[in-house]
Design an enzyme around this catalytic site. Structure first.
Site, PDB file in Angstrom:
ATOM      1  N   TYR A  53       6.923   8.517 -19.757  1.00 52.17           N
ATOM      2  CA  TYR A  53       6.977   7.915 -21.088  1.00 52.17           C
ATOM      3  C   TYR A  53       6.466   8.913 -22.115  1.00 52.17           C
ATOM      4  O   TYR A  53       5.808   9.906 -21.779  1.00 52.17           O
ATOM      5  CB  TYR A  53       6.139   6.635 -21.106  1.00 52.17           C
ATOM      6  CG  TYR A  53       6.365   5.745 -22.295  1.00 52.17           C
ATOM      7  CD1 TYR A  53       7.614   5.200 -22.552  1.00 52.17           C
ATOM      8  CD2 TYR A  53       5.325   5.428 -23.163  1.00 52.17           C
ATOM      9  CE1 TYR A  53       7.829   4.375 -23.633  1.00 52.17           C
ATOM     10  CE2 TYR A  53       5.523   4.594 -24.253  1.00 52.17           C
ATOM     11  CZ  TYR A  53       6.771   4.077 -24.484  1.00 52.17           C
ATOM     12  OH  TYR A  53       6.985   3.252 -25.576  1.00 52.17           O
ATOM     13  N   ASN A 125      10.154  -6.236 -28.475  1.00 53.37           N
ATOM     14  CA  ASN A 125      11.590  -6.252 -28.784  1.00 53.37           C
ATOM     15  C   ASN A 125      11.908  -6.791 -30.174  1.00 53.37           C
ATOM     16  O   ASN A 125      12.752  -6.217 -30.866  1.00 53.37           O
ATOM     17  CB  ASN A 125      12.346  -7.031 -27.707  1.00 53.37           C
ATOM     18  CG  ASN A 125      12.410  -6.268 -26.398  1.00 53.37           C
ATOM     19  OD1 ASN A 125      12.623  -5.067 -26.382  1.00 53.37           O
ATOM     20  ND2 ASN A 125      12.207  -6.963 -25.291  1.00 53.37           N
ATOM     21  N   SER A 152      20.665  -7.285 -23.305  1.00 53.57           N
ATOM     22  CA  SER A 152      19.234  -7.124 -23.058  1.00 53.57           C
ATOM     23  C   SER A 152      18.434  -7.949 -24.053  1.00 53.57           C
ATOM     24  O   SER A 152      18.974  -8.510 -25.015  1.00 53.57           O
ATOM     25  CB  SER A 152      18.844  -5.654 -23.193  1.00 53.57           C
ATOM     26  OG  SER A 152      19.013  -5.224 -24.536  1.00 53.57           O
ATOM     27  N   ARG A 174      27.990  -4.613 -19.872  1.00 54.42           N
ATOM     28  CA  ARG A 174      28.461  -4.016 -18.622  1.00 54.42           C
ATOM     29  C   ARG A 174      29.356  -4.952 -17.821  1.00 54.42           C
ATOM     30  O   ARG A 174      30.158  -4.492 -17.019  1.00 54.42           O
ATOM     31  CB  ARG A 174      27.260  -3.617 -17.760  1.00 54.42           C
ATOM     32  CG  ARG A 174      26.468  -2.441 -18.291  1.00 54.42           C
ATOM     33  CD  ARG A 174      25.312  -2.098 -17.386  1.00 54.42           C
ATOM     34  NE  ARG A 174      24.340  -3.187 -17.308  1.00 54.42           N
ATOM     35  CZ  ARG A 174      23.270  -3.180 -16.526  1.00 54.42           C
ATOM     36  NH1 ARG A 174      23.050  -2.139 -15.737  1.00 54.42           N
ATOM     37  NH2 ARG A 174      22.425  -4.195 -16.524  1.00 54.42           N
TER      38      ARG A 174
END
Length: 329
Positions: A53, A125, A152, A174
């Site tokens: 990260y 998010n 997502s 996807r």
């Protein structure tokens, strides 16, 4: 009490340890103790465990960048906080444990009547989606953006917040099974990734010139997102779910003036005044309370099953988030 501790970076399922740690000391001036209800396993958590990260904690560390809990002890001077209150934990608090002590001014009151799993995901998010929409490219009502990984958690937030602003979204997924849920959420266009993506988007948008492309996947997906943009458009790379470097065709860079830039929430938050950030956080948490955004949860795990939990979180083709419930059910 029980917690998850990491003493070295490496494959997530190998480095996480479930063990007994000391209870938090009694809260001092302005501090509170919180019993953790739920905390998700985010892609950034897995990157931290792997040691790749952008900013790594000092070891040993307790992972967990966000979560929700209930106040069980209040120190002097913790204004506005009472025992039993539900709160969203500060970003990066280390939530993968049963209890923790934090500063009262760093938490946000959370609503009752909302599943803990949803509230646990109400920090990173939503904030990232807000700034991806507002801080990088000037978009107005009627403008289009295109995003991949659209099913997502952050993708769902982008759809919802864009719809509030009148911004139209082209969403790349996807699998065909992900199309209808996004349309129900308010997505304008949803397409399965693959060959001739640009031509299919042109047809679906009637030739609209798309200003912004949001790329969470990298690899060849970056190339396809760039190819969907209008002249002078911007690709924003904010993730690498593929594990591969992003690529943009030289023709797009040179002849169509496509721009590429990165976005990291942590560095952006450092530029926002704390009062402004708290007000934004409260508004976004309110959307969770009204169920405006519901992120699918595929499974919950207790802390003693942490190795199974992180293995599940790394699995491709998941249908929802993996959430830890430190207190069990």
């Amino acid at each position: 009490m029980k917690a998850i501790r990491v003493d070295a970076f490496g494959p997530p399922a190998e480095v996480v340890r479930y063990l007994e740690v000391p209870e938090p000391e009694p809260p001092r001036e302005g501090e509170i103790t919180v019993s953790v209800e739920a905390t998700p396993i985010n892609p950034s958590d897995l990157l931290i465990l792997s040691g790749i990260y952008g900013a790594l904690p000092r070891l040993p560390t307790v992972p967990g960048k966000e979560g929700v809990g209930r106040v069980i002890d209040v120190g002097p001077g913790a204004a506005g906080i009472e025992r039993g209150m539900r709160v969203l934990l500060p970003i990066g608090a280390g939530a993968w444990r049963e209890r923790l002590k934090v500063h009262a001014e760093d938490v946000i009151p959370a609503p009752e009547g909302v599943p803990a799993e949803q509230l646990a995901m109400a920090t990173l998010n939503p904030l990232a989606a807000h700034f991806l929409l507002t801080a990088l490219v000037n978009l107005g009502p009627g403008d289009f953006l295109v995003q991949n990984a659209a099913s997502s958690a952050i993708g769902r937030w982008i759809v919802t917040l864009a719809k509030e602003r009148g911004i139209k979204t082209v969403n790349v997924v996807r699998r065909a099974s992900q199309v209808d849920p996004l349309r129900a959420l308010g997505a304008n266009v949803v397409l399965v990734d693959g060959a001739e993506l640009g031509k299919r988007i042109t047809a679906a948008t009637r030739g609209a010139s798309i200003k912004l492309g949001l790329d969470a996947v990298a690899g060849g997906a970056t190339t396809r997102i760039a190819g969907c943009l209008g002249r002078g458009g911007t690709v924003v790379s904010y993730g690498m779910l593929s594990g591969q470097p992003g690529h943009i065709a030289t023709n797009d860079l040179v002849f169509r003036d496509i721009h590429l830039r990165g976005f990291w929430l942590a560095s952006h938050l450092a530029t926002i005044p704390k009062e402004e950030l708290c007000e934004l956080w409260k508004r976004l948490a309110g959307l969770v309370a009204t169920s405006a955004v519901a992120v699918p949860v595929e499974a919950t795990y207790t802390l003693d099953r942490i190795k199974d939990a992180v293995t599940h979180a790394e699995r491709e083709g998941r249908g929802g988030k993996i959430v830890l419930v430190p207190q069990g059910r």
